[in-house]
Scaffold this motif. Structure first.
Motif, short mmCIF file in Angstrom:
data_model
loop_
_atom_site.label_atom_id
_atom_site.label_comp_id
_atom_site.label_asym_id
_atom_site.label_seq_id
_atom_site.Cartn_x
_atom_site.Cartn_y
_atom_site.Cartn_z
N LEU A 50 0.84 -1.21 0.00
CA LEU A 50 0.00 0.00 0.00
C LEU A 50 0.86 1.25 0.00
O LEU A 50 0.53 2.25 -0.64
N GLY A 51 1.99 1.20 0.71
CA GLY A 51 2.93 2.32 0.66
C GLY A 51 3.46 2.54 -0.74
O GLY A 51 3.51 3.67 -1.24
N GLY A 52 3.85 1.44 -1.41
CA GLY A 52 4.30 1.55 -2.79
C GLY A 52 3.21 2.07 -3.71
O GLY A 52 3.49 2.80 -4.66
N MET A 53 1.97 1.72 -3.42
CA MET A 53 0.84 2.20 -4.22
C MET A 53 0.72 3.72 -4.16
O MET A 53 0.58 4.39 -5.19
N PHE A 54 0.79 4.29 -2.97
CA PHE A 54 0.68 5.74 -2.83
C PHE A 54 1.83 6.43 -3.57
O PHE A 54 1.63 7.46 -4.22
N CYS A 55 3.00 5.84 -3.49
CA CYS A 55 4.17 6.44 -4.14
C CYS A 55 4.02 6.42 -5.66
O CYS A 55 4.20 7.44 -6.33
N GLU A 56 3.66 5.28 -6.21
CA GLU A 56 3.55 5.16 -7.66
C GLU A 56 2.32 5.90 -8.19
O GLU A 56 2.32 6.38 -9.32
N ARG A 57 1.27 5.98 -7.40
CA ARG A 57 0.10 6.75 -7.80
C ARG A 57 0.43 8.23 -7.92
O ARG A 57 -0.22 8.97 -8.68
N SER A 58 1.46 8.68 -7.20
CA SER A 58 1.89 10.08 -7.31
C SER A 58 2.84 10.29 -8.48
O SER A 58 3.13 11.42 -8.85
N GLY A 59 3.36 9.18 -9.04
CA GLY A 59 4.25 9.28 -10.19
C GLY A 59 5.70 8.93 -9.91
O GLY A 59 6.56 9.11 -10.77
N VAL A 60 6.00 8.41 -8.70
CA VAL A 60 7.37 8.07 -8.33
C VAL A 60 7.45 6.58 -8.02
O VAL A 60 6.66 6.06 -7.24
N ILE A 61 8.40 5.89 -8.63
CA ILE A 61 8.63 4.48 -8.34
C ILE A 61 9.53 4.37 -7.11
O ILE A 61 10.57 5.02 -7.04
N ASN A 62 9.13 3.54 -6.16
CA ASN A 62 9.93 3.40 -4.95
C ASN A 62 10.51 1.99 -4.86
O ASN A 62 9.92 1.09 -4.25
N ILE A 63 11.67 1.81 -5.47
CA ILE A 63 12.38 0.55 -5.39
C ILE A 63 12.99 0.36 -3.99
O ILE A 63 13.38 -0.75 -3.61
N ALA A 64 13.05 1.44 -3.22
CA ALA A 64 13.74 1.42 -1.93
C ALA A 64 12.91 0.82 -0.80
O ALA A 64 13.30 0.92 0.36
N LEU A 65 11.78 0.20 -1.09
CA LEU A 65 10.93 -0.35 -0.04
C LEU A 65 11.69 -1.33 0.85
O LEU A 65 11.52 -1.35 2.07
N GLU A 66 12.54 -2.15 0.25
CA GLU A 66 13.31 -3.12 1.02
C GLU A 66 14.22 -2.43 2.02
O GLU A 66 14.25 -2.77 3.21
N GLY A 67 14.97 -1.44 1.56
CA GLY A 67 15.88 -0.72 2.44
C GLY A 67 15.16 0.04 3.53
O GLY A 67 15.62 0.09 4.68
N ILE A 68 14.04 0.65 3.19
CA ILE A 68 13.28 1.39 4.20
C ILE A 68 12.71 0.43 5.24
O ILE A 68 12.67 0.74 6.44
N MET A 69 12.27 -0.76 4.81
CA MET A 69 11.81 -1.77 5.76
C MET A 69 12.92 -2.15 6.73
O MET A 69 12.69 -2.29 7.93
N VAL A 70 14.13 -2.33 6.20
CA VAL A 70 15.26 -2.72 7.05
C VAL A 70 15.52 -1.66 8.12
O VAL A 70 15.65 -1.97 9.31
N LEU A 71 15.58 -0.39 7.71
CA LEU A 71 15.88 0.67 8.66
C LEU A 71 14.72 0.92 9.62
O LEU A 71 14.93 1.21 10.80
N GLY A 72 13.48 0.81 9.12
CA GLY A 72 12.33 0.95 10.01
C GLY A 72 12.29 -0.15 11.05
O GLY A 72 12.06 0.10 12.24
N GLY A 73 12.53 -1.38 10.61
CA GLY A 73 12.58 -2.50 11.55
C GLY A 73 13.74 -2.36 12.53
O GLY A 73 13.60 -2.66 13.72
N PHE A 74 14.88 -1.87 12.04
CA PHE A 74 16.06 -1.73 12.89
C PHE A 74 15.83 -0.74 14.03
O PHE A 74 16.09 -1.05 15.19
N THR A 75 15.33 0.44 13.71
CA THR A 75 15.15 1.45 14.76
C THR A 75 14.07 1.03 15.75
O THR A 75 14.19 1.26 16.96
N GLY A 76 13.00 0.39 15.24
CA GLY A 76 11.95 -0.08 16.13
C GLY A 76 12.44 -1.16 17.08
O GLY A 76 12.19 -1.12 18.30
N ILE A 77 13.18 -2.13 16.56
CA ILE A 77 13.70 -3.22 17.39
C ILE A 77 14.77 -2.71 18.36
O ILE A 77 14.84 -3.16 19.50
N LEU A 78 15.58 -1.76 17.90
CA LEU A 78 16.60 -1.19 18.79
C LEU A 78 15.94 -0.49 19.98
O LEU A 78 16.39 -0.64 21.12
#
Length: 317
Positions: free
Chosen positions: A23-51
């Protein structure tokens, strides 16, 4: 019936993070931007939350610390996505390269910080977030045992995000403007819509949901974080494409891939599959084989936003 309840619960645990990130990728692409970085953002989001959970789990009780960790993961995702937004919108950089750079940076950064702060690569945490039974709802026959026992609050958060996404995308002025910027940004600009602003908003929402998705993936499936989300960001892109950039279809796609993931991880608990004698490596390939097959047959009829991935030029007509 107990096996059915188990499979449904496992499917939800795997499907919800896919749903949120897609759904996050959907909002991004619906605005006209492709977000290939979903994997990396997931890693950093998970990292800070778990830390955060690792540092404060002895001070705060289960559910409150999880909610705070979700907010931290959300903020992390938004901050990282700003880098992608600036490169894609302001600098008109190649969006795939920008996203790939974040994907390469994220796990290395997470490992480095983990070693500096905790002197270990894997950050452990105590899983005290499982809800044994939701009061009243957990007593409902069949449905209660499937969805309101041995559950996580993140499951209900994912369903809430889905409902809000449907309303925002199709029932609000913001959603209409966002979709217009992904289809024909010049036409949107001609009626006074700030394409840059809308694309920034789309990328920020994408980053927020991807950050949440990273933590939502880790919490039910592990008791430590080692700077990996097992390719879930890329799998979420497949869910997005299979779901035709529409919330309802994305939900169905997420459930399908969640079931494939459930089969690959819990096959030993399914008597029919366990008796086949197929090597475990074959079962582990199932989600990714399903991705290739589905996309091979689905790509021809896919209808991505027309301006997705195309930098906006104010002077173009």
């Amino acid at each position: 019936m107990s096996l059915l309840y188990f499979l449904v619960q496992q499917m939800m645990l795997f499907s919800i993070p896919l749903l949120i990130v897609a759904l996050g990728g959907m909002f991004c692409e619906r605005s006209g931007v492709i977000n290939i970085a979903l994997e990396g953002i997931m890693v950093l989001g998970g990292f800070t939350g778990i830390l955060f959970i690792n540092l404060f789990q002895e001070v705060l009780p289960g559910q409150p610390i999880l909610l705070i960790a979700l907010l931290i993961s959300t903020a992390t995702g938004m901050v990282i996505s700003l880098v992608h937004a600036y490169a894609s919108v302001n600098m008109k950089a190649n969006q795939s390269i920008s996203g790939t750079a974040i994907n390469m940076f994220a796990p290395a950064f997470a490992v480095f910080v983990a070693r500096v702060i905790r002197n270990v690569q894997q950050i452990p945490f105590e899983n005290q977030f499982r809800i044994e039974k939701v009061p009243i709802l957990g007593d409902i026959p069949v449905i209660g045992e499937m969805f309101f026992q041995n559950a996580y609050i993140t499951t209900y958060l994912g369903i809430l995000i889905l409902a809000v996404s449907c309303v925002v995308l199709y029932k609000t002025r913001f959603g209409l403007r966002l979709r217009s910027c992904g289809e024909h940004p010049q036409a949107a600009a001609s009626v006074g819509i700030s394409v840059y602003r809308m694309r920034y908003m789309g990328v920020l929402i994408s980053g927020a949901l991807a950050g949440i998705g990273g933590l939502v993936y880790v919490i039910p499936t592990s008791t430590s974080f080692n700077a990996s989300v097992s390719g879930y960001g890329f799998l979420a892109l497949a869910v997005l494409i299979f779901g035709q950039w529409k919330p309802g279809k994305i939900m169905l796609a997420a459930l399908f891939f969640g079931m494939m993931k459930t089969i690959s991880s819990a096959y030993s608990g399914i008597p029919v599959l366990a008796d086949l004698g197929i090597p475990s490596s074959v079962y582990k390939m199932i989600p990714y084989l399903a991705t290739l097959i589905v996309l091979a047959f689905n790509t021809k009829g896919s209808q991505a936003p027309r301006a997705s991935g195309i930098p906006y030029d104010k002077g173009a007509r």
